[in-house]
Write an enzyme that holds these catalytic residues in place. Structure first.
Site, mmCIF file in Angstrom:
data_model
loop_
_atom_site.group_PDB
_atom_site.id
_atom_site.type_symbol
_atom_site.label_atom_id
_atom_site.label_comp_id
_atom_site.label_asym_id
_atom_site.label_seq_id
_atom_site.Cartn_x
_atom_site.Cartn_y
_atom_site.Cartn_z
ATOM 1 N N GLN A 170 4.181 6.076 -3.452
ATOM 2 C CA GLN A 170 4.677 5.924 -5.329
ATOM 3 C C GLN A 170 4.135 7.320 -5.946
ATOM 4 O OE1 GLN A 170 4.467 1.705 -6.446
ATOM 5 N NE2 GLN A 170 6.493 2.499 -7.730
ATOM 6 N N HIS A 190 0.892 -1.674 0.788
ATOM 7 C CA HIS A 190 1.559 -1.289 -0.868
ATOM 8 C C HIS A 190 3.375 -0.947 0.090
ATOM 9 C CE1 HIS A 190 1.998 -1.568 -5.058
ATOM 10 N NE2 HIS A 190 3.101 -1.475 -4.411
ATOM 11 N N ASN A 213 -0.278 -5.614 -1.285
ATOM 12 C CA ASN A 213 0.368 -6.134 -2.791
ATOM 13 C C ASN A 213 2.383 -7.291 -2.225
ATOM 14 O OD1 ASN A 213 1.206 -4.612 -5.376
ATOM 15 N ND2 ASN A 213 3.390 -4.596 -4.252
ATOM 16 N N GLU A 214 2.318 -7.929 -3.158
ATOM 17 C CA GLU A 214 3.841 -8.715 -3.437
ATOM 18 C C GLU A 214 4.335 -9.180 -2.132
ATOM 19 O OE1 GLU A 214 6.390 -6.727 -6.583
ATOM 20 O OE2 GLU A 214 4.964 -6.784 -8.258
ATOM 21 N N TYR A 252 5.471 -9.679 -15.671
ATOM 22 C CA TYR A 252 6.026 -8.170 -15.528
ATOM 23 C C TYR A 252 6.809 -9.011 -16.398
ATOM 24 C CZ TYR A 252 5.132 -4.259 -13.225
ATOM 25 O OH TYR A 252 4.110 -3.806 -12.473
ATOM 26 N N GLU A 260 -1.015 -5.785 -12.409
ATOM 27 C CA GLU A 260 0.143 -5.254 -12.927
ATOM 28 C C GLU A 260 0.733 -6.124 -14.446
ATOM 29 O OE1 GLU A 260 3.453 -3.777 -10.158
ATOM 30 O OE2 GLU A 260 1.834 -3.528 -8.336
ATOM 31 N N TRP A 306 0.470 -1.483 -15.433
ATOM 32 C CA TRP A 306 1.038 -0.381 -14.371
ATOM 33 C C TRP A 306 2.043 0.784 -14.934
ATOM 34 C CZ3 TRP A 306 1.760 0.637 -9.073
ATOM 35 C CH2 TRP A 306 2.283 0.946 -8.811
ATOM 36 N N GLU A 324 9.718 5.228 -8.831
ATOM 37 C CA GLU A 324 9.576 3.288 -8.737
ATOM 38 C C GLU A 324 10.645 3.149 -7.646
ATOM 39 O OE1 GLU A 324 8.619 1.610 -10.116
ATOM 40 O OE2 GLU A 324 10.388 -0.293 -9.638
ATOM 41 N N TRP A 325 10.942 3.647 -6.149
ATOM 42 C CA TRP A 325 11.699 2.294 -5.184
ATOM 43 C C TRP A 325 12.746 3.497 -5.162
ATOM 44 C CZ3 TRP A 325 7.620 2.648 -2.081
ATOM 45 C CH2 TRP A 325 5.738 1.096 -2.115
#
Ligand code: GCO
Length: 459
Positions: free
Chosen positions: A17, A125, A169-170, A309, A364, A411, A418-419
């Site tokens: 990113q 990630h 990550n995630e 989030y 995050e 974050w 953002e992807w």
């Protein structure tokens, strides 16, 4: 009373990113490079990435990292969470090491330590090496050993100076969105039981990385994972609503792979949720019950990282269970239309620690805002300040009531890609003009510096 004296105040990023230099100094392609450069439209007529953008340049952190670290120092950051591009270091994923790639991360770590900022490294990630994807990716039973080999290269080079590690990550996002829904790289639409086996290999890879770090780290390591998952908060603090939110967050009887139990139960407790596996019936691979695999996957961790989030809102159903509650009409949302639910940082760490018994790090938290440079040349972002103030106040309350919270990473440190949303979403504390690569500390960066300086006393 506030946060612990050694509370870690940081900000987070991810290699694909922010770095750019995607085809420079020997870096190999990742599945995200392929995803971004695949400009074919999908059945809905959409390209993979908004505006046809790529991470080829992004905010060019690869060439700006020294000045960006000075900005982070100016922001008062105590820690910087960044990920390593596997294919920058091992262009083919295994075998040949790209020395220039490895040197970049060694120089980055040195610059952080020079600025008295602690490096927190995420090994993976989502930017999986393309040369390994064409060998089957996480579906290949060799993939845990691929990840172990990569981890060894990184630990050998950096562990004399790095002691905080996150393996993944995630994994939920990477596996569900990228391997089941097919919306993110590598855009697979696996079915049962294939995707369950890919998840199993991914978590075995995590276990192998923990083993490698424990065995070869030159400095005593603190190891965790940065998870995301579906979570719920109660519509009121009435005990029956709080109980409903706990049940909804810790769901164990579901096929839904967004349920935290599908990830934290194997990694921390050493077994997948039994009722969840039963829900897959004969499509649940036997491997998910293999004792040796589960022992590997549940190698002991030092902290539980969670990316939080927003949460869904639930209420008691009056029968000891829960039901979804409607969001209040006109409830605040971020630029990405995510609900603003500060109480997530009170309840979710609390619910998770009650069950998994590990210290918690918020790896995050943040929001996208429609930031721009004002006529006065500054970037005023009062929404981000208010958002962070509310969320951190809830986190502080949880800490004061005894939830063991070790740190918080905003974050993101800097605006970035953002992807699939390209550069349309700004999460950074530092603003980036992508045309000029000029940076500006947003107002929130100066606000965060005061919070860090007071260790949260001023919240
Ligand atoms: C994630 C990723 C980040 C995102 C951030 C905002 O949590 O999805 O770790 O890479 O950019 O969360 O969506």
């Amino acid at each position: 009373m506030s946060f612990r004296k050694d509370f870690v105040w940081g900000a987070a990023t991810a290699a694909y990113q922010i770095e750019g230099a995607a085809y420079e100094d020997g870096r190999g392609e990742s599945v995200w490079d392929v995803h971004c450069h695949d400009t074919r439209k999908n059945p809905e007529g959409k390209q993979n990435i908004l505006d046809g953008e790529t991470g080829d340049v992004s905010c060019d952190f690869y060439h700006h990292y020294e000045e960006d670290i000075q900005r982070m120092k100016n922001m008062g950051l105590k820690a910087f969470r960044f990920s390593i591009s596997w294919s920058r270091v091992l262009p083919d994923g295994t075998g040949r090491v790209n020395e220039k790639g490895l040197q970049f991360y060694s120089d980055l770590v040195d610059a952080l330590l020079e600025a008295e900022i602690e490096p927190w490294v995420t090994l993976f990630h989502w930017d999986f090496p393309q040369q390994l994807q064409i060998r089957g990716g996480w579906q290949n039973p060799e993939s845990p050993e691929w990840f172990a080999e990569y981890t060894k290269v990184i630990v050998d080079r950096l562990s004399d100076r790095v002691s905080h590690w996150m393996t993944l990550n995630e994994p939920q996002c990477h596996l569900i969105i990228g391997h089941v829904q097919g919306n993110c790289a590598p855009k697979l639409r696996l079915t049962e039981p294939e995707y369950l086996l890919a998840i199993h290999n991914h978590l075995k890879a995590h276990g192998r990385a923990v083993q490698v770090i424990r065995k070869y780290a030159k400095k005593k390591p603190e190891i965790g994972v940065a998870f995301c998952f579906g979570s719920s908060v109660p519509v009121s603090d009435q005990p029956e609503d709080v109980k409903a939110a706990r049940i909804a967050t810790l769901r164990e009887d579901t096929k839904d792979l967004w349920a935290v139990s599908w990830w934290l139960d194997p990694v921390i407790l050493g077994h997948y949720p039994e009722k969840g596996m039963e829900a897959y019936g004969e499509n649940c691979p036997e491997e998910l019950r293999n004792p040796e695999d589960l022992k590997l996957i549940s190698e002991p961790l030092d902290f539980l990282g969670i990316n939080v989030y927003q949460s869904g809102r639930v209420e008691s159903d009056g029968q000891g269970g829960y039901r979804e509650a409607k969001n209040p009409c006109g409830a605040p949302v971020t630029a990405m239309k995510w609900q603003v639910t500060p109480e997530s940082l009170y309840y979710v760490p609390k619910f998770l620690q009650e069950k998994y018994k590990l210290p918690i790090v918020i790896t995050e938290n943040g929001l996208s805002c429609p930031d721009w440079v004002f006529l006065d040349g500054k970037v005023h972002d009062p929404m981000r300040i208010d958002f962070m103030h509310r969320y951190l106040s809830c986190l502080k309350k949880a800490a004061e009531e005894g939830t063991d919270i070790r740190g918080y990473f905003a974050w993101s440190a800097i605006d970035n890609m953002e992807w699939n949303n390209g550069y349309t979403e700004r999460f950074g504390l530092i603003y980036v003009d992508y045309t000029t690569q000029k940076r500006i500390l947003k107002d929130s960066a100066y606000w965060y510096r005061e919070v860090i300086g007071s260790n949260g006393e001023n919240l």
